[in-house]
Structures are given as structure tokens and as C-alpha cells.
Design an enzyme around this catalytic site. Structure first.
Site, short mmCIF file in Angstrom:
data_model
loop_
_atom_site.label_atom_id
_atom_site.label_comp_id
_atom_site.label_asym_id
_atom_site.label_seq_id
_atom_site.Cartn_x
_atom_site.Cartn_y
_atom_site.Cartn_z
N LYS A 157 0.94 -1.24 -0.05
CA LYS A 157 0.00 0.02 -0.16
C LYS A 157 0.94 1.36 -0.09
O LYS A 157 1.23 1.78 1.05
CB LYS A 157 -0.80 0.03 1.28
N GLU A 196 9.12 1.19 11.32
CA GLU A 196 10.32 2.33 10.96
C GLU A 196 9.60 3.64 11.01
O GLU A 196 8.86 4.07 10.21
CB GLU A 196 11.16 2.06 9.79
N CYS A 233 13.59 10.89 6.87
CA CYS A 233 13.42 10.36 8.34
C CYS A 233 14.62 10.57 9.21
O CYS A 233 14.54 10.87 10.45
CB CYS A 233 13.06 8.98 8.58
N GLU A 269 8.34 16.23 15.76
CA GLU A 269 8.91 16.10 14.40
C GLU A 269 8.26 17.07 13.10
O GLU A 269 6.78 17.11 13.36
CB GLU A 269 8.78 14.65 13.75
P1 NAD Z 1 1.90 8.26 7.73
O1 NAD Z 1 2.32 7.50 8.83
O2 NAD Z 1 1.06 9.59 7.33
O3 NAD Z 1 1.63 7.37 6.35
C1 NAD Z 1 2.60 6.38 5.91
C2 NAD Z 1 1.49 5.09 5.39
O4 NAD Z 1 0.52 4.75 6.33
C3 NAD Z 1 0.90 5.65 4.14
O5 NAD Z 1 0.79 4.61 2.92
C4 NAD Z 1 -0.69 6.03 4.73
O6 NAD Z 1 -1.65 5.88 3.81
C5 NAD Z 1 -0.76 4.68 5.75
N1 NAD Z 1 -1.49 4.91 6.78
C6 NAD Z 1 -2.02 5.85 7.52
N2 NAD Z 1 -2.87 5.56 8.50
C7 NAD Z 1 -2.93 4.31 8.22
C8 NAD Z 1 -3.87 3.70 9.14
N3 NAD Z 1 -4.64 3.87 10.07
N4 NAD Z 1 -3.75 2.36 8.59
C9 NAD Z 1 -3.04 1.61 7.86
N5 NAD Z 1 -2.17 2.52 7.14
C10 NAD Z 1 -2.18 3.78 7.16
O7 NAD Z 1 3.25 8.84 7.10
P2 NAD Z 1 4.16 9.86 5.94
O8 NAD Z 1 3.31 11.12 6.22
O9 NAD Z 1 3.68 9.13 4.63
O10 NAD Z 1 5.42 9.64 5.84
C11 NAD Z 1 6.31 10.75 6.74
C12 NAD Z 1 6.57 9.69 8.33
O11 NAD Z 1 7.37 8.67 7.97
C13 NAD Z 1 7.54 10.73 9.09
O12 NAD Z 1 7.09 10.47 10.28
C14 NAD Z 1 8.82 10.06 8.94
O13 NAD Z 1 9.77 10.27 9.96
C15 NAD Z 1 8.39 8.81 8.80
N6 NAD Z 1 9.28 7.83 7.94
C16 NAD Z 1 10.35 6.95 8.65
C17 NAD Z 1 11.24 6.22 8.08
C18 NAD Z 1 12.19 5.50 8.92
O14 NAD Z 1 12.98 4.58 8.29
N7 NAD Z 1 12.17 5.50 10.35
C19 NAD Z 1 11.28 6.53 6.55
C20 NAD Z 1 10.53 7.50 6.09
C21 NAD Z 1 9.78 8.01 6.62
#
Ligand code: NAD
Length: 485
Positions: free
Chosen positions: A177, A253, A287, A389
Site C-alpha cells: 500500500k 520504522e 526520516c 517532528e
Molecule cells: P504516515 O504515517 O502518514 O503514512 C505512512 C503510510 O501509512 C501511508 O501509506 C498511509 O496511507 C498509511 N496509513 C496511514 N494511516 C493508516 C492506518 N490507520 N492504517 C494503515 N495504514 C495507514 O506517514 P507519511 O506522512 O507518509 O510519512 C512521513 C513519516 O514517515 C514521518 O514521520 C517520517 O519520519 C516517517 N519515516 C520514517 C522512516 C524510517 O525509516 N524510520 C523512513 C521514512 C519516513
């Protein structure tokens, strides 16, 4: 353009015909429509993945699987320009960044994890028994089953394949997804899977949002055996609750609020250049990016002045603008969030060293998600801007006087993803690195990645480690076989 789901080897629209819009962050123009999965679409994808486990994929020898995944990597590289264009369109990032990071590393993920698996030894122990004959124990790895891969938008292909590569190498099947903001490269990868002869149902993609949409339908589906997630910590908490039903395996992550520690004994040229990258590359949407910079007082003023000068040289522009090294944020919605922190910083008493606003990009691009790269000083350690963040092109710089103080400041956070330490004193480097409460420390560098190493965060930045053999631990089920001799 139309982005459809990729289910059982076919590109299909949603059963109920639902779609949503995908917009270009450069100017908010319409890129195309994306199919929005209903529970029935997700169910079809998960069942296809389940079915594929017992088909030709399940019977394939490990070497054959590895050969196929190497082919996938080669094919991504052959279609490099298409992947590059798709990634830049979805994210607005400069081609110079996506062509050096996103696409090559996206391809490399299929090779690296196959190699790790191919070279991974099988553990075995000989046990003495009273009859003198003994018993032989050996470990046998089998796939976990159907793995749900939930990925974010900041490095779409790279972060998604960082999961899909090892999951497939270990013989699982996946339902991906991708983020609703970046559907393109995951979809294009479906074409590559078919071209390379990966059996239908092994790699599936469903598009949509999180809550009450594709993300939730996928993570709550009872046939999912493991969930691997990259995204915000708060989303991770929701997914953990979903995974608890049926005790499914999870790998998380999540977010960060990463510090950089600049000691007076560092090579200041390298520290300034490294912090420029760690705070501002990819418009700060990494991230591992630095949002808190702590500088030892003797070099504080010089560091602030030099970072400011370099930030002011950043050239904002479209992905295809060869001189541009700074693109827009991923969406207007994310711009709203980042901009709200810019306003909050001023309310909390920050001195704005540079930036702080929305740039005038000219009539054509002013509808896009542009924001100024920003540096602040003088915030209190408990300011929300220091603790939460932001995930934008901004950092706060604060002086420190002793190594102990620097360590305490760096660790004073709920997050624990990574830290960057800049010093030419190797004893200090080891001391400080070991004191950091994080999953990854870079000394005199940043984002220098070796795919054989462990990747993941401490505290609220994640659960578990992937990368190298650590990924194999998550994506395979280790069984001990004991044979009485
Ligand atoms: P997000 O958590 O909003 O979304 C990530 C994914 O989760 C998307 O595909 C979204 O549609 C899905 N999602 C959202 N709510 C959900 C639910 N209730 N059930 C299932 N899936 C759901 O994050 P984002 O805004 O896409 O990305 C930015 C975030 O990701 C930042 O916090 C960043 O630090 C983190 N990040 C972490 C790493 C790492 O390796 N630690 C790497 C990249 C990004």
C-alpha cells in the site's frame, strides 16, 4: 494518467469504480486519477498473494528466486528514465537527487537482499546424548506468508523496495500500500514484475488512504501474516493495534527528531556541508534528517553564519531544472503542517536566522507546495518546535559547553532514530556514539548506508531492525529441526 491496482498480475480498477486525484506538488496541476481500494479490492489482492504462496513461487528453488529478483533490479535500471520521471512527478524532488538516491537504491534493494540470503549460513548444533549417538539440530527458514507493506511518500520506491526486496527474497508474497501521495513507482514496478516473469500474485499493489481505506483494510485483513510499516509514529501505534489481532509480526520504522552534535574539534567545512545535506536534502523530508543541531560554543557563531550562507545559496526549482537542488514539499497539506510550525517557532520565541516563509515562485508555481528552507536559534529546550517532528527543511541550532551537556540534550527526546556526530577526536566519537539513545549513529558523515547493516530506530522511532541479516530474521520463520542420530 490512471494509476490502477496491481492484483494477481493484472492492472485493475476498483470494483466500485472509486478514484482520487493525484496532484503535482510543483504547481498543483492534476497528474491523474488513482483507483481507491475498497475492502473487496484489498481482499482480492490478499487472496491472490495467499494463493501465489502455493503456486510456482512456493515451489521455486531459492537460487531461481534470487535470479528473478536480480532480473527485476536490472529491469528497473533499464527503465531508469521512466522510474525517475514518475518519482519526480509525484514528489517534485530534483532529478539530481532522485537519479542518485531513489531509483538506483530502489533497484539495489533487490540485489543486496538476495545476496545476503544466498550467503547466509544455516545454524546447526550437535548435541551429546546419554547413548553416545547424539542429535543434530539445524535451522530451517521458511517464508512468513503474505506480508503487508505500508510505505510513505518521501522516498517512495527506495523505502518500498527496502521491504519488498527481502520479503520476496525470503519467499513471501506481498501486498503493497504505497502512500496516497506517491502511487506511480509502485504501479510501474508491477509492469516490471510481469516483464521479468515473477509469477502472478507474488507482488500486488492496492492504492488508497489509511484509516477506513486501503491501509486499514490491509492491516486488519486476517490472511496477512506480517506487517512492515514505514511512516509516522502515531500511525504506527494504530497499525500495532491492528497487528495485535491474531498476533501478527510487525516491523516499524517511524518518525525522528534527530540531533547533530558539532564539536569544536571537528572539521568545520565537513560539518557544515554534512549538516546542509542532513537538514535540507529532499526538502527536509527524510526520516534520518537533522532537525536539532547542537554546536560547541567556540565554533557556534561561525557555524550558524556558514550554514545560513549555504542555505541562502539553495536554488529552488522544478525537478527538470538542472541548476535546482531544492524542490517543493510533497503536497499542499504537508506544506500547511510545516508552515504551521514556522509560525509556532516565532510564537515560541525563536530568532529566525533565515527563511521562515513561503517563497514567491512566480505565477506558474505559486499554487505549488513551496516553502523556504529555514534556520532558527534561541528556542527553549521544551519548545514544541524542538520536541515534535516537523519533516520539513528546517533546523534549530543551539550552543553547548560540555560533552555531557551535548549528550543530555541530544537524548532529551521521545524519538531515537539517528544522530550525527562531528569530531576529529576518535575517543570522543566512540564515547558519544555509544551514549546516543538511537538506532543509527553517523560519525563525520550522514546517510552513508551499507545495506548489510542494521536499520531501525530506538524509543518511539520504531520496533525491530531490518537491513542485511536482520531483514531475513523478520521476513522468515526460523524452525529448529532436531534429528536423533
Ligand atoms: P504516515 O504515517 O502518514 O503514512 C505512512 C503510510 O501509512 C501511508 O501509506 C498511509 O496511507 C498509511 N496509513 C496511514 N494511516 C493508516 C492506518 N490507520 N492504517 C494503515 N495504514 C495507514 O506517514 P507519511 O506522512 O507518509 O510519512 C512521513 C513519516 O514517515 C514521518 O514521520 C517520517 O519520519 C516517517 N519515516 C520514517 C522512516 C524510517 O525509516 N524510520 C523512513 C521514512 C519516513
Amino acid at each position: 494518467m490512471q494509476f490502477k491496482h496491481f492484483i494477481d498480475g493484472n492492472f485493475v480498477a476498483s470494483i466500485n469504480g472509486a478514484t482520487f486525484e493525484n496532484r503535482d506538488p510543483v504547481d498543483n496541476s492534476l497528474i491523474g486519477t488513482v483507483s481507491e481500494a475498497s475492502a473487496a479490492d484489498v481482499d482480492a489482492a490478499v487472496k491472490a498473494a495467499k494463493q501465489a504462496l502455493s503456486g510456482p513461487w512456493g515451489q521455486m528453488a531459492q537460487q531461481q528466486r534470487i535470479a528473478l529478483l536480480n532480473k527485476v533490479a536490472d529491469r528497473i535500471n533499464q527503465r531508469f528514465e521512466e522510474f525517475l520521471a514518475a518519482e519526480c512527478r509525484d514528489t517534485g524532488k530534483p532529478r539530481s537527487i532522485a537519479s542518485h538516491i531513489d531509483i538506483p537504491r530502489g533497484a539495489a534493494n533487490f540485489k543486496a537482499f538476495s545476496e545476503t540470503l544466498a550467503n547466509h549460513p544455516t545454524e546447526s548444533f550437535k548435541l551429546d546424548t546419554p547413548d553416545g549417538a547424539g542429535a543434530l539440530n539445524y535451522g530451517h527458514r521458511s517464508p512468513k506468508g503474505v506480508v503487508a507493506v505500508i510505505s510513505p511518500w518521501n522516498l517512495p520506491l527506495l523505502l518500498m523496495t527496502f521491504k519488498v526486496g527481502p520479503a520476496l527474497a525470503c519467499g513471501n508474497t506481498v501486498v503493497v500500500k504505497p502512500s496516497e501521495e506517491t502511487p506511480a513507482t509502485a504501479t510501474l514496478l508491477g509492469e516490471v514484475m510481469n516483464e521479468c516473469g515473477v509469477p502472478a500474485g507474488v507482488y500486488n499493489v492496492v492504492h488508497g488512504f489509511g484509516p477506513q481505506s486501503a491501509g486499514e483494510f490491509l492491516t486488519t485483513h486476517p490472511l496477512i501474516n506480517a506487517i512492515t510499516f514505514t511512516g509516522e509514529t502515531r500511525t504506527g501505534e494504530v497499525i500495532m493495534r491492528a497487528a495485535s489481532v491474531g498476533l501478527r509480526n510487525i516491523s516499524m520504522e517511524c518518525g525522528g527528531k534527530n540531533p547533530a552534535l558539532i564539536f569544536a574539534d571537528c572539521d568545520l567545512d565537513k560539518a557544515v556541508e554534512g549538516t546542509m545535506r542532513s537538514a535540507f536534502v529532499n526538502c527536509g523530508q527524510v526520516c534520518l534528517g537533522t532537525e536539532r543541531v547542537y554546536v560547541e560554543r567556540p565554533v557556534y557563531d561561525e557555524f550558524v553564519a556558514r550554514l545560513k550562507a549555504d542555505v541562502e545559496k539553495l536554488k529552488l526549482g522544478r525537478p527538470e531544472d538542472e541548476e535546482a537542488n531544492f524542490g517543493p514539499l510533497v503536497s499542499l497539506e504537508h506544506r500547511e503542517k510545516v508552515h504551521s510550525y514556522y509560525k509556532l517557532a516565532v510564537e515560541e520565541g525563536a530568532t529566525v536566522v533565515t527563511g521562515g516563509g513561503i517563497p514567491d515562485m512566480g505565477a506558474e508555481m505559486n499554487s505549488g507546495a513551496w516553502i523556504e528552507p529555514t534556520i532558527w536559534t534561541d528556542l527553549a529546550d521544551d519548545a514544541r518546535v524542538i520536541r515534535e517532528e516537523i519533516f520539513g527543511p528546517c533546523c534549530h541550532i543551539r550552543p553547548f559547553d560540555t560533552e555531557e551537556e551535548a549528550i543530555a540534550l541530544a537524548n532529551d527526546t521521545d524519538y531515537g532514530l539517528c544522530a550525527a556526530v562531528w569530531t576529529e577526536n576518535s575517543s570522543r566519537a566512540v564515547r558519544v556514539a555509544e551514549a546516543m539513545e538511537v538506532g543509527l549513529v553517523w560519525v563525520n558523515s550522514w546517510f552513508l548506508r551499507d545495506l548489510r547493516t542494521a536499520f531501525g530506530g530506538a524509543k518511539q522511532s520504531g520496533i525491530g531492525r531490518e537491513g542485511g541479516v536482520h531483514g531475513l530474521e523478520f521476513y522468515s520463520e526460523l524452525k529448529n529441526v532436531c534429528i536423533k542420530l
